[in-house]
Design an enzyme around this catalytic site. Sequence first.
Site, PDB file in Angstrom:
ATOM      1  N   ARG A  91      -4.415 -35.559  94.120  1.00 50.97           N
ATOM      2  CA  ARG A  91      -4.853 -35.817  92.750  1.00 50.97           C
ATOM      3  C   ARG A  91      -4.245 -34.874  91.718  1.00 50.97           C
ATOM      4  O   ARG A  91      -3.803 -35.301  90.651  1.00 50.97           O
ATOM      5  CB  ARG A  91      -6.384 -35.688  92.628  1.00 50.97           C
ATOM      6  CG  ARG A  91      -7.123 -36.902  93.000  1.00 50.97           C
ATOM      7  CD  ARG A  91      -8.471 -36.525  93.564  1.00 50.97           C
ATOM      8  NE  ARG A  91      -8.262 -36.019  94.905  1.00 50.97           N
ATOM      9  CZ  ARG A  91      -8.295 -36.789  95.996  1.00 50.97           C
ATOM     10  NH1 ARG A  91      -8.648 -38.027  95.902  1.00 50.97           N
ATOM     11  NH2 ARG A  91      -8.017 -36.277  97.187  1.00 50.97           N
ATOM     12  N   THR A  92      -4.256 -33.584  92.018  1.00 50.36           N
ATOM     13  CA  THR A  92      -3.761 -32.631  91.020  1.00 50.36           C
ATOM     14  C   THR A  92      -2.281 -32.904  90.781  1.00 50.36           C
ATOM     15  O   THR A  92      -1.814 -32.954  89.638  1.00 50.36           O
ATOM     16  CB  THR A  92      -4.002 -31.181  91.487  1.00 50.36           C
ATOM     17  OG1 THR A  92      -5.376 -31.064  91.846  1.00 50.36           O
ATOM     18  CG2 THR A  92      -3.676 -30.182  90.401  1.00 50.36           C
ATOM     19  N   LYS A 120      15.756 -20.154 103.487  1.00 55.64           N
ATOM     20  CA  LYS A 120      16.933 -19.301 103.739  1.00 55.64           C
ATOM     21  C   LYS A 120      16.626 -17.836 103.442  1.00 55.64           C
ATOM     22  O   LYS A 120      17.522 -17.005 103.379  1.00 55.64           O
ATOM     23  CB  LYS A 120      18.093 -19.739 102.846  1.00 55.64           C
ATOM     24  CG  LYS A 120      18.537 -21.176 103.037  1.00 55.64           C
ATOM     25  CD  LYS A 120      19.791 -21.417 102.207  1.00 55.64           C
ATOM     26  CE  LYS A 120      19.863 -22.801 101.659  1.00 55.64           C
ATOM     27  NZ  LYS A 120      20.839 -22.918 100.583  1.00 55.64           N
ATOM     28  N   ARG A 141       1.084 -25.004  92.458  1.00 54.17           N
ATOM     29  CA  ARG A 141      -0.043 -24.769  93.365  1.00 54.17           C
ATOM     30  C   ARG A 141       0.491 -23.928  94.505  1.00 54.17           C
ATOM     31  O   ARG A 141       1.498 -24.284  95.120  1.00 54.17           O
ATOM     32  CB  ARG A 141      -0.577 -26.099  93.895  1.00 54.17           C
ATOM     33  CG  ARG A 141      -1.540 -25.938  95.033  1.00 54.17           C
ATOM     34  CD  ARG A 141      -2.210 -27.221  95.404  1.00 54.17           C
ATOM     35  NE  ARG A 141      -3.248 -27.571  94.455  1.00 54.17           N
ATOM     36  CZ  ARG A 141      -4.228 -28.451  94.699  1.00 54.17           C
ATOM     37  NH1 ARG A 141      -4.287 -29.074  95.851  1.00 54.17           N
ATOM     38  NH2 ARG A 141      -5.136 -28.722  93.789  1.00 54.17           N
ATOM     39  N   HIS A 174      -8.916 -22.680  89.991  1.00 58.49           N
ATOM     40  CA  HIS A 174      -8.323 -24.007  89.785  1.00 58.49           C
ATOM     41  C   HIS A 174      -8.756 -24.432  88.379  1.00 58.49           C
ATOM     42  O   HIS A 174      -9.594 -25.314  88.217  1.00 58.49           O
ATOM     43  CB  HIS A 174      -8.853 -24.949  90.874  1.00 58.49           C
ATOM     44  CG  HIS A 174      -8.114 -26.237  91.008  1.00 58.49           C
ATOM     45  ND1 HIS A 174      -7.123 -26.636  90.145  1.00 58.49           N
ATOM     46  CD2 HIS A 174      -8.230 -27.232  91.943  1.00 58.49           C
ATOM     47  CE1 HIS A 174      -6.670 -27.823  90.535  1.00 58.49           C
ATOM     48  NE2 HIS A 174      -7.322 -28.188  91.621  1.00 58.49           N
TER      49      HIS A 174
HETATM   50  C1  NCD Z   1      -9.625 -29.362  95.323  1.00 62.19           C
HETATM   51  C2  NCD Z   1      -8.670 -28.202  95.571  1.00 62.19           C
HETATM   52  O1  NCD Z   1      -7.505 -28.414  95.883  1.00 62.19           O
HETATM   53  O2  NCD Z   1      -9.147 -27.086  95.425  1.00 62.19           O
HETATM   54  N1  NCD Z   1      -8.996 -30.595  95.213  1.00 62.19           N
HETATM   55  C3  NCD Z   1      -8.455 -30.993  94.021  1.00 62.19           C
HETATM   56  O3  NCD Z   1      -7.678 -30.293  93.426  1.00 62.19           O
HETATM   57  N2  NCD Z   1      -8.888 -32.162  93.522  1.00 62.19           N
HETATM   58  C4  NCD Z   1     -10.770 -29.386  96.240  1.00 62.19           C
HETATM   59  C5  NCD Z   1     -10.536 -29.414  97.715  1.00 62.19           C
HETATM   60  O4  NCD Z   1      -9.403 -29.427  98.202  1.00 62.19           O
HETATM   61  O5  NCD Z   1     -11.541 -29.418  98.424  1.00 62.19           O
END
Ligand code: NCD
Length: 358
Positions: A91-92, A120, A141, A174
Amino acid sequence: MKRTALMTDVGRDWDAFHATDISSKLPYFSRENRLYDCLFSQQFDRDLLDRLFGVADRLREVTQSKTGADAVRRLLSHKRAMLYFVQPSTRTFLSFLNACHILGLKTSEIRDTSTSSEVKGESPEDTVRTFSSYVDLIIMRHPLPGFVEKTAWFMNRVKRPVPIINGGSGKDQHPTQALLDVYTLHRSLKGGPEGKTIVMVGDLKRGRTVRSLSYLMKNYKGVKLVFVSPPQLRMEADILDFLKRHGIPCREADDLAPVLPEADAVYMTRIQDEHDKAGESKSLDLARFDFRAEHLKVIKPTAIIMHPLPRRHEIDVAVDEDDRAVYWRQERNGMWVRAALIAHIFGVDGLIPAGDKH
Ligand code: NCD
């Protein structure tokens, strides 16, 4: 501390900078009264939240027509973004990718360090610095808490600085998930989060979404929090201290059913077993932390059920049919509010045309 002081003094030394109190370092990540980097929930005040939600509403409305969508796509058609997601994400990643496309940004992506020169032996710092040679925005991320902040810190010091957005850093934060969660509270609850009881459930110790969401609650009056988790997965003391300092009442419980009748929002989360050292969460009895179809009878008619997703067993699939289950809307809200954030960072939020209703 002024941005310039941080850049010339402790700003030269990452360890000294990292150890600095968070409120002192926030100016380093802002420019001209706008966020430049989005790294922590503590960067959002009420005024900014309201502005971003207004922009998100405007974007979703104006892009309903082809003329509106084309006009919005021209706003940042001269910019390019890099999505560096080296931890799993559905989703993100997709909502940021589509948020970029809504605004016209071209995108490139790395989703696995085994496909970049890190394999590398290149350091993650050099890898990220390389992106800045090609793009105007980095959305990332990363599994290491603090690495997103470090990236933003040094990218502010290179000759061609590029804004950084945190799409999830380890167990830590997050912030854009918290943004979409509060946007959802605004859209789905009359009066938004103010005066509401929010029940957060599951792995509160290692879940970064509940941490970032808790920080944002300081912007709303009269919020009460209830943290429901197995004793081994309680919310960490730093968040409990933060809530205490900001006068936000919270209490802890280890059984979901008895607290459900008072909830205005139930925020479910999964067990973050990727952080287990030796599969220890497998031995936990989690039945008391699941939202089952029968619980729909005991929650308020106006309550909402949220989840950052992905879900496992913690919400019965039968719950999806209920109008109070808002998690599918919540994930779509993420795309709009992330587009609003990018528009804000690039200073084009004031240029979004009004939709047909105006
Ligand atoms: C969350 C995350 O990655 O922290 N998911 C997300 O970004 N929608 C929650 C999770 O992974 O449980």
